[in-house]
Design a protein around this motif. Structure first.
Motif, PDB file in Angstrom:
ATOM      1  N   UNK A  85      -0.895   4.037 -10.260  1.00  0.00           N
ATOM      2  CA  UNK A  85      -2.225   4.152  -9.670  1.00  0.00           C
ATOM      3  C   UNK A  85      -2.184   5.012  -8.404  1.00  0.00           C
ATOM      4  N   UNK A  86      -3.319   5.649  -8.099  1.00  0.00           N
ATOM      5  CA  UNK A  86      -3.441   6.516  -6.924  1.00  0.00           C
ATOM      6  C   UNK A  86      -4.499   5.920  -6.002  1.00  0.00           C
ATOM      7  N   UNK A  87      -4.103   5.561  -4.791  1.00  0.00           N
ATOM      8  CA  UNK A  87      -5.019   4.979  -3.809  1.00  0.00           C
ATOM      9  C   UNK A  87      -5.643   6.094  -2.983  1.00  0.00           C
ATOM     10  N   UNK A  88      -6.922   6.352  -3.221  1.00  0.00           N
ATOM     11  CA  UNK A  88      -7.659   7.335  -2.433  1.00  0.00           C
ATOM     12  C   UNK A  88      -8.177   6.706  -1.142  1.00  0.00           C
ATOM     13  N   UNK A  89      -8.514   7.557  -0.172  1.00  0.00           N
ATOM     14  CA  UNK A  89      -9.105   7.120   1.093  1.00  0.00           C
ATOM     15  C   UNK A  89      -8.283   5.998   1.725  1.00  0.00           C
ATOM     16  N   UNK A  90      -6.987   6.251   1.856  1.00  0.00           N
ATOM     17  CA  UNK A  90      -6.045   5.219   2.289  1.00  0.00           C
ATOM     18  C   UNK A  90      -5.474   5.530   3.670  1.00  0.00           C
ATOM     19  N   UNK A  91      -5.119   4.467   4.388  1.00  0.00           N
ATOM     20  CA  UNK A  91      -4.396   4.606   5.665  1.00  0.00           C
ATOM     21  C   UNK A  91      -3.020   3.924   5.586  1.00  0.00           C
ATOM     22  N   UNK A  92      -2.468   3.852   4.384  1.00  0.00           N
ATOM     23  CA  UNK A  92      -1.125   3.288   4.221  1.00  0.00           C
ATOM     24  C   UNK A  92      -0.113   4.088   5.036  1.00  0.00           C
ATOM     25  N   UNK A  93       0.711   3.397   5.770  1.00  0.00           N
ATOM     26  CA  UNK A  93       1.701   4.080   6.585  1.00  0.00           C
ATOM     27  C   UNK A  93       1.145   4.677   7.855  1.00  0.00           C
ATOM     28  N   UNK A  94      -0.166   4.566   8.051  1.00  0.00           N
ATOM     29  CA  UNK A  94      -0.809   5.018   9.287  1.00  0.00           C
ATOM     30  C   UNK A  94      -1.276   3.847  10.135  1.00  0.00           C
ATOM     31  N   UNK A  95      -1.564   2.716   9.483  1.00  0.00           N
ATOM     32  CA  UNK A  95      -1.995   1.515  10.184  1.00  0.00           C
ATOM     33  C   UNK A  95      -1.128   0.351   9.743  1.00  0.00           C
ATOM     34  N   UNK A  96      -0.485  -0.283  10.708  1.00  0.00           N
ATOM     35  CA  UNK A  96       0.368  -1.428  10.390  1.00  0.00           C
ATOM     36  C   UNK A  96      -0.324  -2.737  10.741  1.00  0.00           C
ATOM     37  N   UNK A  97      -0.653  -2.912  12.017  1.00  0.00           N
ATOM     38  CA  UNK A  97      -1.317  -4.126  12.489  1.00  0.00           C
ATOM     39  C   UNK A  97      -2.566  -3.680  13.237  1.00  0.00           C
ATOM     40  N   UNK A  98      -3.732  -3.985  12.676  1.00  0.00           N
ATOM     41  CA  UNK A  98      -4.971  -3.464  13.240  1.00  0.00           C
ATOM     42  C   UNK A  98      -5.197  -3.845  14.691  1.00  0.00           C
ATOM     43  N   UNK A  99      -4.733  -5.023  15.114  1.00  0.00           N
ATOM     44  CA  UNK A  99      -4.963  -5.488  16.475  1.00  0.00           C
ATOM     45  C   UNK A  99      -3.919  -4.969  17.463  1.00  0.00           C
ATOM     46  N   UNK A 100      -2.928  -4.226  16.975  1.00  0.00           N
ATOM     47  CA  UNK A 100      -1.888  -3.672  17.860  1.00  0.00           C
ATOM     48  C   UNK A 100      -2.061  -2.157  17.876  1.00  0.00           C
ATOM     49  N   UNK A 101      -2.652  -1.640  18.942  1.00  0.00           N
ATOM     50  CA  UNK A 101      -3.027  -0.229  18.994  1.00  0.00           C
ATOM     51  C   UNK A 101      -1.848   0.701  18.756  1.00  0.00           C
ATOM     52  N   UNK A 125       8.540   3.785   6.119  1.00  0.00           N
ATOM     53  CA  UNK A 125       9.197   2.487   6.183  1.00  0.00           C
ATOM     54  C   UNK A 125       8.225   1.352   6.498  1.00  0.00           C
ATOM     55  N   UNK A 126       6.935   1.633   6.418  1.00  0.00           N
ATOM     56  CA  UNK A 126       5.942   0.597   6.697  1.00  0.00           C
ATOM     57  C   UNK A 126       6.173  -0.640   5.837  1.00  0.00           C
ATOM     58  N   UNK A 127       6.103  -1.795   6.464  1.00  0.00           N
ATOM     59  CA  UNK A 127       6.276  -3.059   5.741  1.00  0.00           C
ATOM     60  C   UNK A 127       5.149  -3.290   4.744  1.00  0.00           C
ATOM     61  N   UNK A 128       4.026  -2.597   4.939  1.00  0.00           N
ATOM     62  CA  UNK A 128       2.878  -2.767   4.054  1.00  0.00           C
ATOM     63  C   UNK A 128       3.122  -2.113   2.697  1.00  0.00           C
ATOM     64  N   UNK A 129       3.833  -0.991   2.674  1.00  0.00           N
ATOM     65  CA  UNK A 129       3.973  -0.195   1.457  1.00  0.00           C
ATOM     66  C   UNK A 129       4.556  -0.985   0.286  1.00  0.00           C
ATOM     67  N   UNK A 130       5.653  -1.748   0.461  1.00  0.00           N
ATOM     68  CA  UNK A 130       6.175  -2.502  -0.696  1.00  0.00           C
ATOM     69  C   UNK A 130       5.196  -3.531  -1.249  1.00  0.00           C
ATOM     70  N   UNK A 131       4.339  -4.106  -0.400  1.00  0.00           N
ATOM     71  CA  UNK A 131       3.373  -5.084  -0.897  1.00  0.00           C
ATOM     72  C   UNK A 131       2.312  -4.417  -1.767  1.00  0.00           C
ATOM     73  N   UNK A 132       2.014  -3.153  -1.485  1.00  0.00           N
ATOM     74  CA  UNK A 132       1.020  -2.412  -2.260  1.00  0.00           C
ATOM     75  C   UNK A 132       1.618  -1.928  -3.571  1.00  0.00           C
ATOM     76  N   UNK A 133       2.870  -1.489  -3.526  1.00  0.00           N
ATOM     77  CA  UNK A 133       3.550  -1.062  -4.760  1.00  0.00           C
ATOM     78  C   UNK A 133       3.595  -2.196  -5.774  1.00  0.00           C
TER      79      UNK A 133
END
Length: 420
Positions: A85-101, A125-133
């Motif tokens: 699958x291809x995730x369009x309009x994504x901020x993967x690897x750009x945003x890790x924790x929204x409350x931590x600027x 190396x974002x920790x989010x990426x493996x959860x999305x894969x």
């Protein structure tokens, strides 16, 4: 000293949240998948089919294939095989924790930043990426956020040591966030002031585009170099797509006026009211990336399921449709949003195409999004229907012939707390 100690402790606490320790996959060699239900996208569904990959490319697809002597044979009887699958309009690897600027790199100051590339801030190396894969997403369009001309997006594979390894295509589009068109419910003077502000923003946008056009037309070097307008040259040459983020029908109409005036290749992102502008969108061949397939109604007089039904209505109107789930970690629900659209009238084959083949086409990337000979060997293996939250358990992911590790932080925490 106490401040320094506290700062170091806070920094140390953030490190585990920003980087995973999974090793990027290596080439799997020659692999024959046998007996799977193949969701080819381009040729429909092939029950109990075989698929052969080698050198990162699909070599053969058919009902019964013979295994080469050096092939690893994987029996997928009872399982399903899809394109990644291809995730369009994504901020993967750009945003890790929204409350931590310090972990958010999605936007830049200023309203006119066409020269910016979202990919330079990508953290592979974002920790989010493996959860999305784990939910079958193999690629993401990195999109900058902002006001007006926010910058350029890129397509990355969600497995790699660094940006160089992950980058599939740079500059997949320039992103324009259209000024709001609705007015407040206040008194007449407040509405008048808001309208004047909106008109000023539109004037500012048109002035920037006209300045970029004059710069582009002055090919003799008579103007000083401006990196903003240099970045927009491909737009005027028809080599770069303008992704216009707009939801209100008035925004979309205004955006189409601009597209019509300058002849830009364009895509509407958001598109909540696109069905009301369908005739013009179809006539101008402007696709829509719909981002509300699992969302709430935007107006109090709309049915609760209005957002769910809009993809089916757009398809019926003839709009070229892709589906997206804007965000970072929550883009993992992309397949389920497509399934929601199916439940409310969008044909299943169209929904699958809207998160595989159509996104690849809109981004100008060839060899991706279908199960066909010559395509990239980027595959998802699932126990059942990938678009069904109750069945779509992903058990395997291959990106260009490489078997990706599906371990992730969510899975480890789940296993941990099962032991309590």
């Amino acid at each position: 000293m106490r401040f320094l100690t506290l700062s170091l402790a806070l920094l140390a606490s953030l490190i585990p949240a920003q980087a995973h320790d999974l090793i990027p996959a290596k080439e799997s060699g020659v692999v024959l998948f046998k007996g799977a239900t193949l969701h080819t996208v381009s040729q429909g569904v092939l029950p109990q089919g075989d698929l052969l990959i080698a050198d990162g490319v699909i070599q053969a697809v058919g009902p019964t294939l013979d295994a080469p002597a050096d092939a690893e044979v994987i029996d997928l009887s009872g399982h399903h095989l899809y394109p990644a699958l291809i995730a369009l309009d994504s901020q993967l690897g750009l945003r890790e924790i929204g409350m931590v600027r310090s972990t958010v790199d999605t936007y830049e100051v200023g309203d006119h930043n066409p020269q910016l590339r979202a990919s330079v801030a990508f953290n592979p190396d974002s920790e989010v990426i493996p959860t999305v894969r784990r939910n079958g997403i193999g690629y993401a369009q990195l999109v900058p956020e902002g006001d007006l001309l926010a910058g350029r997006s890129a397509l990355v594979a969600l497995d790699g040591w660094n940006l160089h390894d992950s980058l599939v295509q740079q500059d997949t589009g320039l992103h324009l966030y259209w000024p709001r068109a609705d007015l407040p419910q206040g008194d007449v003077e407040e509405r008048k002031a808001t309208q004047q502000q909106r008109e000023a923003r539109l004037d500012e946008l048109y002035q920037s585009i006209e300045a970029a056009q004059r710069y582009h037309q002055a090919q003799d070097g008579s103007l000083p170099v401006d990196t903003r307008w240099e970045a927009m040259r491909p737009l005027f040459e028809g080599q770069l797509t303008l992704f216009i983020h707009a939801n209100d029908a008035r925004q979309i109409e205004q955006a189409l006026d601009l597209v019509e005036q300058y002849g830009f290749p364009a895509v509407i992102v958001g598109g909540y009211d696109a069905v009301h502008v369908a005739e013009r969108l179809v006539a101008m061949e402007v696709p829509v990336i719909y981002t509300h397939a699992n969302g709430l109604p935007r107006r109090i007089d709309e049915p609760y399921d209005h957002a769910f039904a809009l993809p089916g209505l757009m398809h019926d109107k003839g709009i070229t449709l892709a589906l997206a789930w804007t965000g970072s970690w929550d883009s993992r629900n992309l397949a389920f949003a497509a399934g929601q659209a199916v439940a409310y009238g969008l044909p299943a084959e169209v929904a699958l195409s809207a998160i595989t083949e159509v996104p690849a086409r809109l981004l100008g990337v060839e060899g991706m999004g279908t199960l066909a000979v010559g395509q990239r060997a980027s595959l998802v293996i699932s126990d059942g229907d990938l678009l069904d939250m109750g069945q779509g358990n992903v058990t395997g992911l291959y990106l260009e012939g490489r078997a990706v590790d599906l371990d992730n932080r969510h899975q480890r925490l789940y296993q941990k707390y099962r032991q309590r």
